[in-house]
Design an enzyme around this catalytic site. Structure first.
Site, PDB file in Angstrom:
ATOM      1  N   ARG A 115      -6.519   6.561  13.861  1.00 22.11           N
ATOM      2  CA  ARG A 115      -6.634   5.876  12.568  1.00 22.11           C
ATOM      3  C   ARG A 115      -6.562   6.933  11.483  1.00 22.11           C
ATOM      4  O   ARG A 115      -7.429   7.793  11.379  1.00 22.11           O
ATOM      5  CB  ARG A 115      -7.962   5.121  12.485  1.00 22.11           C
ATOM      6  CG  ARG A 115      -8.159   4.521  11.104  1.00 22.11           C
ATOM      7  CD  ARG A 115      -9.328   3.584  10.976  1.00 22.11           C
ATOM      8  NE  ARG A 115      -9.321   3.096   9.601  1.00 22.11           N
ATOM      9  CZ  ARG A 115     -10.104   3.569   8.636  1.00 22.11           C
ATOM     10  NH1 ARG A 115     -10.979   4.521   8.879  1.00 22.11           N
ATOM     11  NH2 ARG A 115      -9.988   3.104   7.408  1.00 22.11           N
ATOM     12  N   HIS A 160       0.815  -1.221   0.000  1.00 21.35           N
ATOM     13  CA  HIS A 160       0.000   0.000   0.000  1.00 21.35           C
ATOM     14  C   HIS A 160       0.858   1.285   0.000  1.00 21.35           C
ATOM     15  O   HIS A 160       0.682   2.165  -0.840  1.00 21.35           O
ATOM     16  CB  HIS A 160      -0.934   0.033   1.211  1.00 21.35           C
ATOM     17  CG  HIS A 160      -1.839  -1.161   1.322  1.00 21.35           C
ATOM     18  ND1 HIS A 160      -2.330  -1.821   0.223  1.00 21.35           N
ATOM     19  CD2 HIS A 160      -2.365  -1.808   2.397  1.00 21.35           C
ATOM     20  CE1 HIS A 160      -3.110  -2.835   0.622  1.00 21.35           C
ATOM     21  NE2 HIS A 160      -3.137  -2.843   1.936  1.00 21.35           N
ATOM     22  N   LYS A 179       5.898   4.968   7.011  1.00 20.88           N
ATOM     23  CA  LYS A 179       5.664   4.607   8.408  1.00 20.88           C
ATOM     24  C   LYS A 179       4.290   3.968   8.544  1.00 20.88           C
ATOM     25  O   LYS A 179       3.306   4.486   8.017  1.00 20.88           O
ATOM     26  CB  LYS A 179       5.733   5.892   9.224  1.00 20.88           C
ATOM     27  CG  LYS A 179       5.367   5.763  10.666  1.00 20.88           C
ATOM     28  CD  LYS A 179       6.094   6.783  11.502  1.00 20.88           C
ATOM     29  CE  LYS A 179       5.254   8.000  11.790  1.00 20.88           C
ATOM     30  NZ  LYS A 179       5.917   8.950  12.665  1.00 20.88           N
TER      31      LYS A 179
HETATM   32  C1  BG6 Z   1      -5.189  -4.495   4.536  1.00 25.09           C
HETATM   33  C2  BG6 Z   1      -4.345  -5.018   5.641  1.00 25.09           C
HETATM   34  O1  BG6 Z   1      -4.556  -4.730   3.305  1.00 25.09           O
HETATM   35  O2  BG6 Z   1      -5.386  -3.109   4.698  1.00 25.09           O
HETATM   36  C3  BG6 Z   1      -4.989  -4.717   6.995  1.00 25.09           C
HETATM   37  O3  BG6 Z   1      -4.180  -6.425   5.517  1.00 25.09           O
HETATM   38  C4  BG6 Z   1      -5.333  -3.261   7.111  1.00 25.09           C
HETATM   39  O4  BG6 Z   1      -4.117  -5.094   8.047  1.00 25.09           O
HETATM   40  C5  BG6 Z   1      -6.080  -2.759   5.875  1.00 25.09           C
HETATM   41  O5  BG6 Z   1      -6.135  -3.092   8.262  1.00 25.09           O
HETATM   42  C6  BG6 Z   1      -6.250  -1.254   5.908  1.00 25.09           C
HETATM   43  O6  BG6 Z   1      -7.076  -0.841   4.859  1.00 25.09           O
HETATM   44  P1  BG6 Z   1      -7.858   0.532   4.967  1.00 25.09           P
HETATM   45  O7  BG6 Z   1      -8.490   0.699   3.634  1.00 25.09           O
HETATM   46  O8  BG6 Z   1      -8.836   0.378   6.096  1.00 25.09           O
HETATM   47  O9  BG6 Z   1      -6.843   1.576   5.284  1.00 25.09           O
END
Ligand code: BG6
Length: 484
Positions: A341, A250, A333
């Protein structure tokens, strides 16, 4: 636009990802008229023996998240659920997949009674260990056979392997069965509104073009925080850790869009060519530019081994060896069980040379792109503090999406990406060579962590993570805390 029947097969239909993400995204597309009922049939496929209605009942709760659904909305849910059929079978049996093929063909016959091609999308909401066998079965039994054209595509989810070698092995296995244009590797961050906005921002605004380089930018941070832990996923997570779970995919994809050069055009291959180049320009990660952490209580999960060193937090500095970025640290990070969050990109500009206001103590210009929650962009500027005196203060130019675009519902990442895979647009999907280059960057570090050569520092849940990470920013990345 293509015509003909559309069959969407969700493999792993009773799993978490399918229930929480895939089916709700399909439902939203249906509601907006993108999946027309007279062409689409959705097949849920999994091992458990269920009836169509049993699957529909299980999905119902995920499509109706609140009690305030109106009777019309409930009607929509029920119409959508009736587009779904359930097929049970194993992931490595030809009989099961031939049976699936039969079901799809029946649907196609029904829809294509006059003419039309057949479009088949297989969504693998499955653990990667079964990808090779499932792909083989699809190839053997379930390919589009219409004389009138159409296609067969597969959508796969991360984790694509655990390191360079295993990822390449998986790519080769799948690559022997399907051509690259048939393979859609999802990284759902590429479906987020403000991630997709990155190219527009950078290449459609004269304002940023001359500034976006080492002469003006001091450092860039790409930050992911979650205020909850691994929550029942400890067993999976412990095999992977935060670098494989968030950073290598990501955050690195976001990094590409921030750092890449301007593509020749918006064609998917042109964009992916530039992403690849910047990945290939990343220098090996240095030991003293990494901080790992693990939150206290992580090992209370019975599926996590007592001696686990798996990081739930990491800060890693990437250095790009090219003309634009030499010397500019990119700080990636990510952490679980932190104090908030939030995911954002923070571009910090250098100090003003020959400053006459002595305002540097208040901070630098910073451009922040908040990916989530509450999508926003803001720019920290120094302005004259209103009043009779000539004083300066840090202020913000602010664009909040909620305020500015009240009438627009921002689509979910999965919705957009599934629609792209139906339309055949691979721009927001990861190409095989990009995937390889991403693993090349992190594999040496990951191997050393796996061998226990890098220790994770404990941190309290609900905090900013290990203090060493903040120190790293100040000492190695020249980050200056801004106030105001
Ligand atoms: C996923 C991870 O790919 O992305 C998770 O496996 C994480 O650990 C999630 O919580 C986060 O996605 P978003 O869209 O909620 O930021």
């Amino acid at each position: 636009t293509e015509t003909g029947s559309l069959s969407i097969v969700v493999l792993g239909a009773s799993g978490d990802l399918a229930k929480k993400k895939t089916f709700p995204a399909l439902f939203n597309l249906y509601r907006q008229g993108f999946l027309l009922p007279d062409e689409v049939c959705i097949f849920g496929y999994a091992r458990s023996k269920l009836t169509d209605d049993e699957l529909r009942n299980r999905l119902h709760g995920y499509l109706v998240p609140s009690k305030d659904f109106s009777p019309e909305q409930l009607e929509e849910v029920s119409k959508f659920l009736h587009l779904i059929k359930y097929v049970s079978g194993s992931y490595d049996s030809e009989d099961s997949f031939c049976n699936l093929d039969k079901e799809i063909s029946e649907h196609e016959l029904l829809k294509n009674s006059t003419e039309g091609s057949s479009r088949r999308l297989f969504y693998l909401a499955l653990p990667p260990s079964v990808y090779p066998s499932v792909c083989k079965m699809i190839k053997t039994c379930c390919m589009n056979k219409s004389d009138l054209g159409g296609w067969t595509r597969i959508v796969v989810e991360k984790p694509f392997g655990k390191d360079l070698e295993s990822a390449e092995q998986l790519s080769t296995q799948i690559g022997q069965l399907f051509e690259e244009p048939q393979i859609y590797r999802i990284d759902h961050y590429l479906g987020k509104e403000l991630v997709q906005n990155m190219l527009v921002l950078r290449f459609a605004n004269r304002l940023f073009m001359p500034l976006w380089n080492r002469d003006n930018i001091a450092n860039v941070q790409i930050v992911f925080r979650e205020n909850f832990g691994t929550e029942g996923r400890g067993g999976y997570f412990d095999q992977y850790g935060i670098i494989r779970d968030i950073i290598q995919n990501h955050l690195l994809q976001v990094f590409c869009l921030v750092a890449m050069e301007k593509p020749v055009s918006l064609k998917p291959e042109h964009i992916r060519d530039e992403k690849l180049k910047v990945l290939e320009s990343v220098l090996p990660i240095k030991d003293d530019e990494v901080v790992l952490g693990q939150y206290e209580g992580y090992k209370d999960d019975p599926t996590v081994p007592d001696n686990s060193n798996t990081p739930t937090f990491a800060t890693v500095i990437l250095r790009v060896h090219n003309e634009r970025w030499e010397g500019v640290p990119f700080i990636l990070k990510a952490g679980k069980a932190l104090n908030s969050r939030k995911a954002d990109i923070r571009v910090q500009f250098k100090d003003v040379p020959g400053d006459i206001f002595k305002c540097q103590k208040q901070g630098r210009n910073e451009f922040v792109i908040r990916l989530q929650p509450s999508e926003a962009m803001y720019m920290k500027l120094t302005v004259k503090k209103p009043g009779l005196e000539m004083e300066t203060v840090q202020s913000e130019l602010d664009l909040s999406y909620r305020q500015r675009y009240q009438a627009v519902t921002i689509p979910e990442a999965y919705e957009r990406l599934i629609l792209d895979s139906i339309r055949g647009d691979q721009q927001h999907f990861v190409r095989r060579d990009e995937l390889k280059a991403s693993w090349e960057i992190f594999t040496p570090l990951l191997h050393r962590i796996d061998k226990g050569e890098f220790k994770s520092t404990p941190y309290q849940p609900g905090t900013r993570g290990p203090v060493e990470a903040d120190k790293l920013l100040l000492e190695k990345a020249g980050y200056v805390q801004t106030h105001g």
